[in-house]
Each structure stands twice: as C-alpha cells, then as structure tokens.
Design a protein around this motif. Structure first.
Motif, PDB file in Angstrom:
ATOM      1  N   THR A  59       9.803  -9.336  -7.151  1.00  0.00           N
ATOM      2  CA  THR A  59      10.694  -8.997  -6.051  1.00  0.00           C
ATOM      3  C   THR A  59      10.838 -10.202  -5.138  1.00  0.00           C
ATOM      4  O   THR A  59       9.853 -10.882  -4.846  1.00  0.00           O
ATOM      5  N   LEU A  60      12.046 -10.435  -4.659  1.00  0.00           N
ATOM      6  CA  LEU A  60      12.307 -11.586  -3.794  1.00  0.00           C
ATOM      7  C   LEU A  60      12.253 -11.178  -2.334  1.00  0.00           C
ATOM      8  O   LEU A  60      12.828 -10.182  -1.927  1.00  0.00           O
ATOM      9  N   THR A  61      11.545 -11.978  -1.530  1.00  0.00           N
ATOM     10  CA  THR A  61      11.500 -11.801  -0.080  1.00  0.00           C
ATOM     11  C   THR A  61      11.478 -13.183   0.552  1.00  0.00           C
ATOM     12  O   THR A  61      11.314 -14.183  -0.130  1.00  0.00           O
ATOM     13  N   ARG A  62      11.616 -13.251   1.853  1.00  0.00           N
ATOM     14  CA  ARG A  62      11.600 -14.502   2.613  1.00  0.00           C
ATOM     15  C   ARG A  62      12.718 -15.447   2.183  1.00  0.00           C
ATOM     16  O   ARG A  62      13.791 -15.021   1.805  1.00  0.00           O
ATOM     17  N   THR A  63      12.487 -16.762   2.267  1.00  0.00           N
ATOM     18  CA  THR A  63      13.527 -17.751   1.984  1.00  0.00           C
ATOM     19  C   THR A  63      13.535 -18.101   0.493  1.00  0.00           C
ATOM     20  O   THR A  63      12.530 -17.919  -0.191  1.00  0.00           O
ATOM     21  N   PRO A  64      14.647 -18.638  -0.019  1.00  0.00           N
ATOM     22  CA  PRO A  64      14.697 -18.987  -1.438  1.00  0.00           C
ATOM     23  C   PRO A  64      13.580 -19.941  -1.824  1.00  0.00           C
ATOM     24  O   PRO A  64      13.182 -20.803  -1.050  1.00  0.00           O
ATOM     25  N   TYR A  65      13.078 -19.780  -3.025  1.00  0.00           N
ATOM     26  CA  TYR A  65      12.017 -20.576  -3.637  1.00  0.00           C
ATOM     27  C   TYR A  65      10.660 -20.386  -2.946  1.00  0.00           C
ATOM     28  O   TYR A  65       9.668 -20.886  -3.400  1.00  0.00           O
ATOM     29  N   GLN A  66      10.613 -19.683  -1.826  1.00  0.00           N
ATOM     30  CA  GLN A  66       9.339 -19.327  -1.210  1.00  0.00           C
ATOM     31  C   GLN A  66       9.175 -17.814  -1.212  1.00  0.00           C
ATOM     32  O   GLN A  66       8.162 -17.303  -0.791  1.00  0.00           O
ATOM     33  N   ARG A  67      10.194 -17.100  -1.630  1.00  0.00           N
ATOM     34  CA  ARG A  67      10.191 -15.658  -1.485  1.00  0.00           C
ATOM     35  C   ARG A  67       9.755 -14.910  -2.728  1.00  0.00           C
ATOM     36  O   ARG A  67       9.781 -13.693  -2.746  1.00  0.00           O
ATOM     37  N   ILE A  68       9.389 -15.599  -3.797  1.00  0.00           N
ATOM     38  CA  ILE A  68       9.013 -14.918  -5.028  1.00  0.00           C
ATOM     39  C   ILE A  68       7.629 -14.305  -4.856  1.00  0.00           C
ATOM     40  O   ILE A  68       6.665 -15.002  -4.555  1.00  0.00           O
ATOM     41  N   GLN A  69       7.554 -12.987  -5.005  1.00  0.00           N
ATOM     42  CA  GLN A  69       6.299 -12.260  -4.861  1.00  0.00           C
ATOM     43  C   GLN A  69       5.959 -11.614  -6.205  1.00  0.00           C
ATOM     44  O   GLN A  69       6.613 -10.667  -6.615  1.00  0.00           O
ATOM     45  N   PRO A  70       4.951 -12.114  -6.929  1.00  0.00           N
ATOM     46  CA  PRO A  70       4.616 -11.509  -8.217  1.00  0.00           C
ATOM     47  C   PRO A  70       4.013 -10.124  -8.031  1.00  0.00           C
ATOM     48  O   PRO A  70       3.443  -9.811  -6.996  1.00  0.00           O
ATOM     49  N   VAL A  71       4.131  -9.310  -9.055  1.00  0.00           N
ATOM     50  CA  VAL A  71       3.540  -7.976  -9.042  1.00  0.00           C
ATOM     51  C   VAL A  71       2.040  -8.133  -9.273  1.00  0.00           C
ATOM     52  O   VAL A  71       1.623  -8.711 -10.276  1.00  0.00           O
ATOM     53  N   PRO A  72       1.184  -7.656  -8.358  1.00  0.00           N
ATOM     54  CA  PRO A  72      -0.262  -7.855  -8.501  1.00  0.00           C
ATOM     55  C   PRO A  72      -0.845  -6.922  -9.565  1.00  0.00           C
ATOM     56  O   PRO A  72      -1.046  -5.745  -9.321  1.00  0.00           O
ATOM     57  N   LYS A  73      -1.114  -7.442 -10.744  1.00  0.00           N
ATOM     58  CA  LYS A  73      -1.693  -6.647 -11.821  1.00  0.00           C
ATOM     59  C   LYS A  73      -3.194  -6.888 -11.922  1.00  0.00           C
ATOM     60  O   LYS A  73      -3.952  -5.967 -12.178  1.00  0.00           O
ATOM     61  N   GLN A  74      -3.639  -8.106 -11.741  1.00  0.00           N
ATOM     62  CA  GLN A  74      -5.042  -8.461 -11.941  1.00  0.00           C
ATOM     63  C   GLN A  74      -5.928  -7.798 -10.899  1.00  0.00           C
ATOM     64  O   GLN A  74      -7.009  -7.306 -11.222  1.00  0.00           O
ATOM     65  N   ASN A  75      -5.503  -7.737  -9.665  1.00  0.00           N
ATOM     66  CA  ASN A  75      -6.311  -7.128  -8.611  1.00  0.00           C
ATOM     67  C   ASN A  75      -6.510  -5.639  -8.867  1.00  0.00           C
ATOM     68  O   ASN A  75      -7.586  -5.099  -8.662  1.00  0.00           O
ATOM     69  N   ALA A  76      -5.478  -4.962  -9.314  1.00  0.00           N
ATOM     70  CA  ALA A  76      -5.577  -3.536  -9.585  1.00  0.00           C
ATOM     71  C   ALA A  76      -6.549  -3.282 -10.736  1.00  0.00           C
ATOM     72  O   ALA A  76      -7.324  -2.331 -10.705  1.00  0.00           O
ATOM     73  N   GLU A  77      -6.542  -4.137 -11.756  1.00  0.00           N
ATOM     74  CA  GLU A  77      -7.450  -3.971 -12.887  1.00  0.00           C
ATOM     75  C   GLU A  77      -8.890  -4.217 -12.463  1.00  0.00           C
ATOM     76  O   GLU A  77      -9.802  -3.501 -12.877  1.00  0.00           O
ATOM     77  N   LYS A  78      -9.135  -5.219 -11.612  1.00  0.00           N
ATOM     78  CA  LYS A  78     -10.492  -5.517 -11.143  1.00  0.00           C
ATOM     79  C   LYS A  78     -11.051  -4.351 -10.325  1.00  0.00           C
ATOM     80  O   LYS A  78     -12.205  -3.979 -10.472  1.00  0.00           O
ATOM     81  N   LYS A  79     -10.214  -3.769  -9.456  1.00  0.00           N
ATOM     82  CA  LYS A  79     -10.661  -2.646  -8.629  1.00  0.00           C
ATOM     83  C   LYS A  79     -11.002  -1.431  -9.490  1.00  0.00           C
ATOM     84  O   LYS A  79     -11.985  -0.758  -9.244  1.00  0.00           O
ATOM     85  N   SER A  80     -10.181  -1.154 -10.499  1.00  0.00           N
ATOM     86  CA  SER A  80     -10.445   0.015 -11.352  1.00  0.00           C
ATOM     87  C   SER A  80     -11.726  -0.209 -12.162  1.00  0.00           C
ATOM     88  O   SER A  80     -12.497   0.723 -12.377  1.00  0.00           O
ATOM     89  N   ASN A  81     -11.996  -1.440 -12.620  1.00  0.00           N
ATOM     90  CA  ASN A  81     -13.221  -1.730 -13.352  1.00  0.00           C
ATOM     91  C   ASN A  81     -14.433  -1.592 -12.445  1.00  0.00           C
ATOM     92  O   ASN A  81     -15.477  -1.090 -12.862  1.00  0.00           O
TER      93      ASN A  81
END
Length: 129
Positions: A102-124
């Motif tokens: 999802t894009l937020t903020r200004t171009p080329y600084q606004r790319i926000q990746p979907v946090p998958k690794q943090n969710a997996e660590k918490k569930s483990n």
C-alpha cells in the motif's frame, strides 16, 4: 431447431430469403441488432433517475460501512487526481500494487510492505508459551 424447420412455414421462408438474398440478410441482421439496442437504450433512459430527493433518501438509509468506503474511495481518487494534475510520476503506485503493498506519504518513500514476518514470529512465540 429441427422442430422449427419441420413445423413453421415462416421459419423456412425466413431461412430461404436470408440464404438467397444478401440485401435481405443484411437488412434482417441489422434489424436484429438495432431494435434490441433501441429498446435497451429506451429502458435505460426511462429507469435512470437523477432525482436529488431520491439520492438524498438513499444516502440517509446507507449503511455506515458503505459511507466509510465511499469517503475512502473519494479521498484516494482525490489524491490520485492531484498527482496527475501536478504531473507527478505515479509508476511506483503500480509497482507497489504488483507487490501487494500500500502506498502512503510521498512518492518513493511511501511504500509500506505488508508485515508478514512479525505476525509469524508472534504466533510462534504464543504457541511456545
């Protein structure tokens, strides 16, 4: 179709005429395309309502989720049209969409990746506890 051919003299006449006469075939084909188009256009014009009172009543009865999504879509469209008006480069929007980001903020600084690794660590860590 064989029932039509065997029982209906009108059907046989129509088939013979369209087979033997190219102008008749073109006229019949045009008629079959134009008449439904005109009827459909007429129905759409009759059922289309630009009544402000009706629109206001429908907006009053709208669910909160619908109103929220309408507001969000309006804001996104305004942001996108603003970028186009300012002639900003919007290619990063498409690159991020292909990555599922999802894009937020200004171009080329606004790319926000979907946090998958943090969710997996918490569930483990929850499973271990």
């Amino acid at each position: 179709m064989s029932i039509l051919w065997e029982k209906s003299e009108t059907w046989r006449w129509l088939v013979r005429r369209t087979r033997d006469s190219k102008p008749f075939f073109l006229a019949f084909a045009t008629l079959c395309g134009v008449v439904p188009g005109v009827i459909g256009y007429g129905v759409m014009q009759l059922t289309n309502s630009r009544n402000p009172q009706l629109e206001a009543r429908l907006r009053e009865n709208a669910r909160p989720e619908s109103l929220m999504m309408g507001k969000v879509n309006q804001e996104r469209l305004a942001e996108y049209l603003g970028e186009l008006q300012r002639k900003e480069d919007t290619n990063d929007r498409y690159v991020a969409a292909l990555r599922g980001e999802t894009l937020t903020r200004t171009p080329y600084q606004r790319i926000q990746p979907v946090p998958k690794q943090n969710a997996e660590k918490k569930s483990n860590s929850n499973e271990k506890a």
